[in-house]
Design a protein around this motif. Structure first.
Motif, mmCIF file in Angstrom:
data_model
loop_
_atom_site.group_PDB
_atom_site.id
_atom_site.type_symbol
_atom_site.label_atom_id
_atom_site.label_comp_id
_atom_site.label_asym_id
_atom_site.label_seq_id
_atom_site.Cartn_x
_atom_site.Cartn_y
_atom_site.Cartn_z
ATOM 1 N N UNK A 1 0.418 -1.235 0.267
ATOM 2 C CA UNK A 1 0.330 0.116 -0.355
ATOM 3 C C UNK A 1 0.736 1.381 -0.128
ATOM 4 N N UNK A 2 0.397 2.558 -0.188
ATOM 5 C CA UNK A 2 0.579 3.718 0.149
ATOM 6 C C UNK A 2 1.907 3.571 1.080
ATOM 7 N N UNK A 3 1.734 3.242 1.929
ATOM 8 C CA UNK A 3 2.349 3.515 2.815
ATOM 9 C C UNK A 3 2.973 2.563 3.152
ATOM 10 N N UNK A 4 4.308 2.281 2.904
ATOM 11 C CA UNK A 4 4.086 0.123 2.154
ATOM 12 C C UNK A 4 5.679 0.210 3.578
ATOM 13 N N UNK A 5 4.981 -0.791 4.577
ATOM 14 C CA UNK A 5 6.483 -0.750 5.253
ATOM 15 C C UNK A 5 7.886 -2.249 4.144
ATOM 16 N N UNK A 6 7.276 -2.240 3.008
ATOM 17 C CA UNK A 6 8.413 -3.183 2.564
ATOM 18 C C UNK A 6 9.206 -1.768 1.572
ATOM 19 N N UNK A 7 8.316 -0.841 1.461
ATOM 20 C CA UNK A 7 9.338 0.463 0.331
ATOM 21 C C UNK A 7 10.651 0.902 1.823
ATOM 22 N N UNK A 8 9.844 1.213 2.653
ATOM 23 C CA UNK A 8 10.854 2.186 4.121
ATOM 24 C C UNK A 8 11.570 1.415 3.893
ATOM 25 N N UNK A 9 11.392 0.020 4.322
ATOM 26 C CA UNK A 9 12.594 -0.570 5.076
ATOM 27 C C UNK A 9 14.103 -0.793 3.712
ATOM 28 N N UNK B 1 10.423 10.455 1.206
ATOM 29 C CA UNK B 1 11.316 10.995 -0.470
ATOM 30 C C UNK B 1 10.066 10.507 -2.087
ATOM 31 N N UNK B 2 8.996 10.280 -1.989
ATOM 32 C CA UNK B 2 8.763 9.376 -3.253
ATOM 33 C C UNK B 2 6.799 10.114 -2.590
ATOM 34 N N UNK B 3 6.218 10.634 -1.578
ATOM 35 C CA UNK B 3 5.606 10.692 -2.019
ATOM 36 C C UNK B 3 4.318 12.414 -2.119
ATOM 37 N N UNK B 4 3.867 11.424 -3.401
ATOM 38 C CA UNK B 4 3.551 13.455 -3.545
ATOM 39 C C UNK B 4 2.467 14.421 -2.887
ATOM 40 N N UNK B 5 2.506 15.087 -1.985
ATOM 41 C CA UNK B 5 0.906 15.216 -1.709
ATOM 42 C C UNK B 5 -0.033 16.102 -2.355
ATOM 43 N N UNK B 6 -1.044 16.012 -3.037
ATOM 44 C CA UNK B 6 -2.019 16.416 -3.998
ATOM 45 C C UNK B 6 -2.851 17.719 -3.127
ATOM 46 N N UNK C 1 5.775 8.465 -5.839
ATOM 47 C CA UNK C 1 6.160 8.854 -8.014
ATOM 48 C C UNK C 1 7.840 7.986 -7.535
ATOM 49 N N UNK C 2 8.101 7.395 -7.665
ATOM 50 C CA UNK C 2 9.519 6.668 -7.348
ATOM 51 C C UNK C 2 10.420 6.317 -8.709
ATOM 52 N N UNK C 3 11.761 6.371 -8.979
ATOM 53 C CA UNK C 3 13.062 6.793 -10.134
ATOM 54 C C UNK C 3 12.657 4.924 -10.438
ATOM 55 N N UNK C 4 13.018 4.315 -9.475
ATOM 56 C CA UNK C 4 12.355 3.065 -9.804
ATOM 57 C C UNK C 4 11.679 1.934 -8.552
ATOM 58 N N UNK C 5 11.325 1.439 -8.835
ATOM 59 C CA UNK C 5 10.242 0.081 -8.076
ATOM 60 C C UNK C 5 10.955 -0.937 -8.131
ATOM 61 N N UNK C 6 12.354 -0.781 -7.969
ATOM 62 C CA UNK C 6 12.932 -2.128 -7.592
ATOM 63 C C UNK C 6 14.870 -2.269 -7.070
ATOM 64 N N UNK D 1 -0.411 -0.351 -4.633
ATOM 65 C CA UNK D 1 0.018 1.395 -4.382
ATOM 66 C C UNK D 1 1.756 1.253 -3.624
ATOM 67 N N UNK D 2 1.929 0.749 -3.467
ATOM 68 C CA UNK D 2 3.738 0.970 -3.041
ATOM 69 C C UNK D 2 4.350 1.051 -3.679
ATOM 70 N N UNK D 3 4.311 0.878 -5.011
ATOM 71 C CA UNK D 3 5.090 1.870 -6.300
ATOM 72 C C UNK D 3 4.411 2.684 -7.073
ATOM 73 N N UNK D 4 3.346 2.848 -7.199
ATOM 74 C CA UNK D 4 2.805 4.026 -7.792
ATOM 75 C C UNK D 4 1.677 4.496 -7.204
#
Length: 394
Positions: free
Chosen positions: A156-164, A171-176, A275-280, A289-292
């Motif tokens: 999801x949006x607030x991904x724990x995996x992404x954080x780890x 740095x990836x969160x674009x607030x609307x 928004x991330x420059x790479x998803x892996x 949502x964790x990626x995009x």
């Protein structure tokens, strides 16, 4: 056999598990909730995503679960009707093709074909992971330690995996620029398979009804220049913030504010994207949502998640080298993702215009029947699904 851990059992996670299992991977899904989460407001499956669920054999089941919202009505601040339109006029969707199903019905449909084939670890989550180059060592919150060939964050949006793996979300969160509260309340309004939207500049109060004997979903959405960080982990602060944003004593706004304050299912968040420059990175990749994250104003979060899961699994099944597969996954769907993320501007101008001038322009378009967006339909169908088929079998 390649072992894959998927974190998250919402939409992208089970869809990815389905395809990976079909291609011969050994799949484990870890989910912090105790069960597959049901309920929730209806979500849409459009365009390319409809092709995905068709290839999964789920189309007949989801067609039976189709809610079929008949109209979206708009009212002015005192509740006077402005216009009522078909949902497709607002979404740019295709009448008779788009699927609108309760979130829980989609989750159940994705879970059913894999529940006896895929290992599910409920009431647990990833505490730490260590990519060792040839494997990923994982320690779960329960204390269990396991090793996997690959890890996919679909949490999801607030991904724990992404954080780890990639670092802090900021740095990836674009607030609307909006926050919202969603909740249910009794259907005392005689609504059936319809939505009703009330607006003042930068704010919207919304009813979304399914059947007349079921609770309605209420939403209170408002412009907020900075994310309300102080409220994120404080439900009482969330309720107070939302209530302060809706002081009006007109229409059903007081009833919605009261119901929000009393609801035991109130959900609060900000409208934002990832928004991330790479998803892996290494042996870890992200999906859904964790990626995009596209945000709910795009109306495409679930559809993009289904498409991304299909492509990620197919590329992993096609290439023996995970790094090549991850690259192919990104190259194939990034353009599709970005087109659907761009739809947030349409959603914002339709649901919660920021000024009275923008509200007046929106209302004029509604009255003239000119609200449909060709841009939306093009984004929904912007990707032709590749045929992985038997060539991808492992």
């Amino acid at each position: 056999m390649t072992t894959v851990l998927i974190s998250g059992a919402s939409i992208a996670g089970p869809a990815l598990a389905y395809w990976l299992d079909r291609y011969g991977f050994e799949v484990t899904v870890v989910e912090k909730s105790g069960v597959i989460r049901g309920g929730g407001y209806p979500i849409d499956i459009r365009g390319t995503a409809r092709d995905v669920v068709d290839r999964m054999g789920l189309l007949p089941r989801l067609q039976k679960a189709h809610v079929g919202t008949r109209r979206i009505s708009f009212v002015d601040p005192d509740g006077t009707p402005i216009a009522a339109i078909q949902p497709e006029s607002l979404t740019g969707g295709a009448e008779g093709l788009d699927l609108e199903v309760r979130r829980g019905d989609l989750a159940d449909a994705l879970y059913a074909p894999i529940k006896d084939r895929v290992e599910f670890l409920f009431d647990d989550s990833i505490a730490t992971l260590d990519d060792r180059g040839d494997r990923v060592d994982v320690v779960f919150a329960s204390g269990t330690a396991r090793t996997f060939d690959l890890v996919i964050g679909a949490d999801g949006l607030h991904s724990n995996t992404r954080r780890l793996v990639f670092g802090p979300e900021e740095q990836f969160h674009r607030y609307i620029g909006y926050a919202f509260a969603g909740f249910t309340l009794p259907n005392d309004f005689g609504l059936s398979r319809e939505g009703v939207v009330w607006n003042v500049p930068g704010r919207a109060a919304v009813f979304y009804a399914q059947e007349p004997d079921q609770d309605v979903h209420g939403f209170l959405t408002f412009r907020q220049e900075e994310p309300p960080y102080d409220a994120f982990r404080n439900p009482q602060a969330q309720r107070e913030l939302v209530a302060a944003k809706f002081p009006e004593q007109s229409w059903h706004v007081p009833r919605l504010v009261q119901a929000m304050g009393e609801a035991d299912d109130m959900f609060f968040d900000v409208v934002s994207q990832i928004h991330m420059p790479t998803w892996s990175r290494g042996r870890v990749a992200l999906a859904g949502d964790a990626a995009h994250a596209t945000s709910f104003l795009s109306g495409q979060g679930s559809s993009v998640a289904l498409v991304g899961a299909y492509v990620l699994a197919g590329e992993l099944a096609t290439y023996a080298d995970h790094a090549t597969a991850f690259t192919a996954y990104e190259q194939r769907i990034r353009g599709f993702v970005e087109q659907n993320q761009a739809l947030v501007e349409n959603g914002r101008s339709s649901l919660a215009p920021e000024t009275q001038e923008l509200i007046d322009a929106r209302n004029a378009a509604l009255r003239s029947g000119a609200a449909a967006s060709a841009q939306r339909h093009e984004a929904h169908t912007a990707l032709d699904l590749p045929e992985y088929g038997s060539a991808a079998q492992r």
